[in-house]
Design an enzyme around this catalytic site. Structure first.
Site, PDB file in Angstrom:
ATOM      1  N   LYS A  50       3.350   4.278  -1.083  1.00  0.00           N
ATOM      2  CA  LYS A  50       3.815   5.129  -2.331  1.00  0.00           C
ATOM      3  C   LYS A  50       5.066   5.787  -2.131  1.00  0.00           C
ATOM      4  O   LYS A  50       5.256   6.674  -1.451  1.00  0.00           O
ATOM      5  CB  LYS A  50       2.708   6.113  -2.698  1.00  0.00           C
ATOM      6  CG  LYS A  50       1.247   5.247  -3.022  1.00  0.00           C
ATOM      7  CD  LYS A  50       0.535   5.121  -1.335  1.00  0.00           C
ATOM      8  CE  LYS A  50      -0.963   4.706  -1.902  1.00  0.00           C
ATOM      9  NZ  LYS A  50      -1.744   4.262  -0.657  1.00  0.00           N
ATOM     10  N   HIS A  58      -8.623  11.520   0.859  1.00  0.00           N
ATOM     11  CA  HIS A  58      -7.572  10.374   0.935  1.00  0.00           C
ATOM     12  C   HIS A  58      -6.349  10.526   1.562  1.00  0.00           C
ATOM     13  O   HIS A  58      -5.512   9.832   1.740  1.00  0.00           O
ATOM     14  CB  HIS A  58      -7.416  10.276  -0.547  1.00  0.00           C
ATOM     15  CG  HIS A  58      -6.845   8.592  -0.883  1.00  0.00           C
ATOM     16  ND1 HIS A  58      -5.459   8.644  -1.140  1.00  0.00           N
ATOM     17  CD2 HIS A  58      -7.495   7.536  -0.862  1.00  0.00           C
ATOM     18  CE1 HIS A  58      -5.289   7.273  -1.304  1.00  0.00           C
ATOM     19  NE2 HIS A  58      -6.296   6.634  -1.156  1.00  0.00           N
ATOM     20  N   LYS A 108      -3.576  11.060   4.483  1.00  0.00           N
ATOM     21  CA  LYS A 108      -2.950  10.396   5.683  1.00  0.00           C
ATOM     22  C   LYS A 108      -1.958  11.433   6.184  1.00  0.00           C
ATOM     23  O   LYS A 108      -0.609  11.158   6.000  1.00  0.00           O
ATOM     24  CB  LYS A 108      -2.424   9.215   5.514  1.00  0.00           C
ATOM     25  CG  LYS A 108      -3.272   8.110   4.554  1.00  0.00           C
ATOM     26  CD  LYS A 108      -2.899   8.255   3.226  1.00  0.00           C
ATOM     27  CE  LYS A 108      -3.449   7.046   2.309  1.00  0.00           C
ATOM     28  NZ  LYS A 108      -5.057   7.134   2.421  1.00  0.00           N
ATOM     29  N   ASP A 136       1.470  19.486  18.204  1.00  0.00           N
ATOM     30  CA  ASP A 136       2.181  20.613  18.967  1.00  0.00           C
ATOM     31  C   ASP A 136       2.695  21.848  17.796  1.00  0.00           C
ATOM     32  O   ASP A 136       2.054  22.049  16.709  1.00  0.00           O
ATOM     33  CB  ASP A 136       3.182  20.440  19.837  1.00  0.00           C
ATOM     34  CG  ASP A 136       2.543  19.753  21.028  1.00  0.00           C
ATOM     35  OD1 ASP A 136       1.355  20.020  21.214  1.00  0.00           O
ATOM     36  OD2 ASP A 136       3.152  18.884  21.850  1.00  0.00           O
ATOM     37  N   ASP A 155      17.736   8.701  -8.209  1.00  0.00           N
ATOM     38  CA  ASP A 155      19.341   8.842  -8.288  1.00  0.00           C
ATOM     39  C   ASP A 155      19.851   8.735  -6.851  1.00  0.00           C
ATOM     40  O   ASP A 155      20.741   9.359  -6.512  1.00  0.00           O
ATOM     41  CB  ASP A 155      19.791  10.053  -9.090  1.00  0.00           C
ATOM     42  CG  ASP A 155      19.475  10.042 -10.671  1.00  0.00           C
ATOM     43  OD1 ASP A 155      19.846   8.949 -11.049  1.00  0.00           O
ATOM     44  OD2 ASP A 155      19.333  11.017 -11.282  1.00  0.00           O
ATOM     45  N   HIS A 196       0.965  -1.224   0.127  1.00  0.00           N
ATOM     46  CA  HIS A 196       0.076  -0.117   0.104  1.00  0.00           C
ATOM     47  C   HIS A 196       0.790   1.272   0.046  1.00  0.00           C
ATOM     48  O   HIS A 196       0.425   2.325  -0.159  1.00  0.00           O
ATOM     49  CB  HIS A 196      -0.741  -0.005   1.157  1.00  0.00           C
ATOM     50  CG  HIS A 196      -2.043   0.999   1.178  1.00  0.00           C
ATOM     51  ND1 HIS A 196      -1.918   2.008   1.959  1.00  0.00           N
ATOM     52  CD2 HIS A 196      -2.977   1.200   0.512  1.00  0.00           C
ATOM     53  CE1 HIS A 196      -3.248   3.024   1.905  1.00  0.00           C
ATOM     54  NE2 HIS A 196      -3.737   2.192   0.641  1.00  0.00           N
TER      55      HIS A 196
END
Length: 425
Positions: free
Chosen positions: A115, A292, A294, A299, A120, A113
């Site tokens: 991404k 979508h 996350k 603080d 380089d 899941h």
């Protein structure tokens, strides 16, 4: 292998496909030595074709290109789409390839899941954005709100190594050790002032690393916690930690989906609202587009961005990757952005609204809380396949019906089928 905090990094926030895709494709096309891409979803739409073109260009320029996709998320790629890449030298790896039964995909769990992009060994990208046109505003009602970060500095070497450990499964143990030993010596020059930690979740040595970082930040919070997450259904102790934070005087704000892409998941999240609202947790539902993202801040310095949802799949089954960042300016930028989402495109959920129809939901709420307590243990019963690579010849069909065979034991991920140049790839 445990990753450590790295000083001297530069971190740039990328919001939605409009900012993410042009930057990633530019870096891939200008690569000089090596490109690694991992993703959950790849569609054959305008974004998928643009990524394909960038990878082909890099491979034709003599760059080593390793492209790993999840079988569940990319189950319908066409033979021509794949062949165009592999004929150009792109090495395409399919994570956990499984045959379908009556057209139904069976590999529901243990997904790749995360991404990630590494170019380089100097630039890395991590976030929640897949390669599909629904991450663009012009997708209309299907458009998604999402985030990623571009990284430069010493943290890139850690990201590179975690990608390498997955893509090396096709090699012998001896070759793997040799490549990994060389990678351990890989370093990147300081590029900024951010302190960054790469946090993974796999099925052997990093089962709870991402969840632990969230819980640590929540327990140490002194002023505020703001979490914007697509699929919010964490285990009971996570919910309890949020309630305890409010009891210490910490302002806790959750931003949830108000226009869900998966309504049943949002329905589960709403079962938790009353429990949280009773402790003065602020809950907003974002309504402009499907959330979508996350992403979270705590603080004045703490930030996390990545692929991990706050649900049982991400915390107990999937391969995930987040970065934890200590950066005041980035924290302030995200805080301003999330406040804008709240003020302009969200509505607040109050206790009265959460209690409507409460009587008939009581049994579901009881079951949900019990499920959140026991699911991590149940997840351990589900199969954690050993990764394998399968080479397919050009004349063979892209999706082979042959079952993959277990390979050597490693870090508990699913099998990987590899398509190299000279194969249907």
């Amino acid at each position: 292998m445990k990753n450590n905090w790295r000083d001297g990094n530069k971190v740039d926030l990328l919001i939605n496909g409009e900012e993410f895709y042009p930057r990633v494709f530019e870096c891939i096309e200008n690569a000089k030595k090596e490109v690694i891409v991992e993703t959950f979803i790849l569609y054959e739409d305008k974004v998928g074709h643009r990524l394909q073109q960038a990878l082909i260009k890099a491979a034709r320029n003599g760059v080593r290109v390793d492209f790993t996709v999840d079988d569940y998320g990319t189950w319908d790629l066409s033979k021509d789409f794949v062949k165009a890449m592999t004929d150009s030298g792109v090495k395409l790896h399919i994570f956990d390839p499984q045959p379908k039964l009556l057209g139904v995909r069976l590999n529901l769990f243990r997904r790749l899941h995360r991404k990630i992009v590494v170019v380089d060994r100097e630039i890395a990208f991590i976030g929640g954005i897949n390669y599909s046109a629904d991450h663009m505003m012009d997708a209309g009602k299907k458009a998604k709100q999402d985030y990623a970060v571009e990284l430069r500095g010493p943290i890139v070497a850690d990201v590179y190594r975690t990608c390498l450990r997955l893509s090396l499964q096709e090699l012998s143990r001896k070759e793997q050790r040799s490549r990994l030993k060389a990678a351990e010596e890989e370093t990147c020059k300081p590029a900024g002032d951010s302190k960054v930690l790469l946090v993974e979740r796999d099925n052997i040595s990093h089962k709870k690393d991402i969840e632990k970082q969230y819980l640590l930040a929540i327990r140490l919070a002194k002023k505020r916690i703001v979490i914007a997450n697509a699929y919010f259904f964490p285990r009971y102790y996570f919910l309890l930690s949020l309630r305890r934070a409010t009891m210490r005087g910490v302002e806790v704000t959750l931003i949830m989906q108000g226009r869900p892409d998966m309504p049943w998941v949002t329905a589960l999240s709403r079962l938790l609202y009353k429990y949280l609202l009773r402790s003065d947790v602020k809950i907003y539902e974002y309504n402009q587009r499907s959330l979508h993202g996350k992403i979270a801040i705590v603080d004045d310095e703490w930030v996390t961005v990545g692929s991990s949802n706050l649900d049982p799949l991400s915390f107990s089954l999937n391969l995930e990757a987040n970065v934890i960042i200590q950066d005041k300016k980035l924290n302030q930028k995200i805080d301003a952005h999330l406040n804008e989402l709240i003020q302009q495109h969200s509505h607040r959920i109050d206790l009265e609204l959460a209690q409507r129809g409460y009587w008939w939901r009581v049994p579901l709420i009881f079951i949900s809380f019990y499920f959140l307590r026991v699911f991590p243990s149940i997840a351990g019963w589900l199969p954690a396949h050993a990764p394998t690579f399968k080479h397919i010849l050009p004349k063979r069909r892209f999706w082979s019906k042959k079952a993959t065979q277990p390979h050597e034991e490693n870090n508990g991920e699913g099998p990987i089928k590899t398509y190299d140049k000279g194969s249907i790839s």
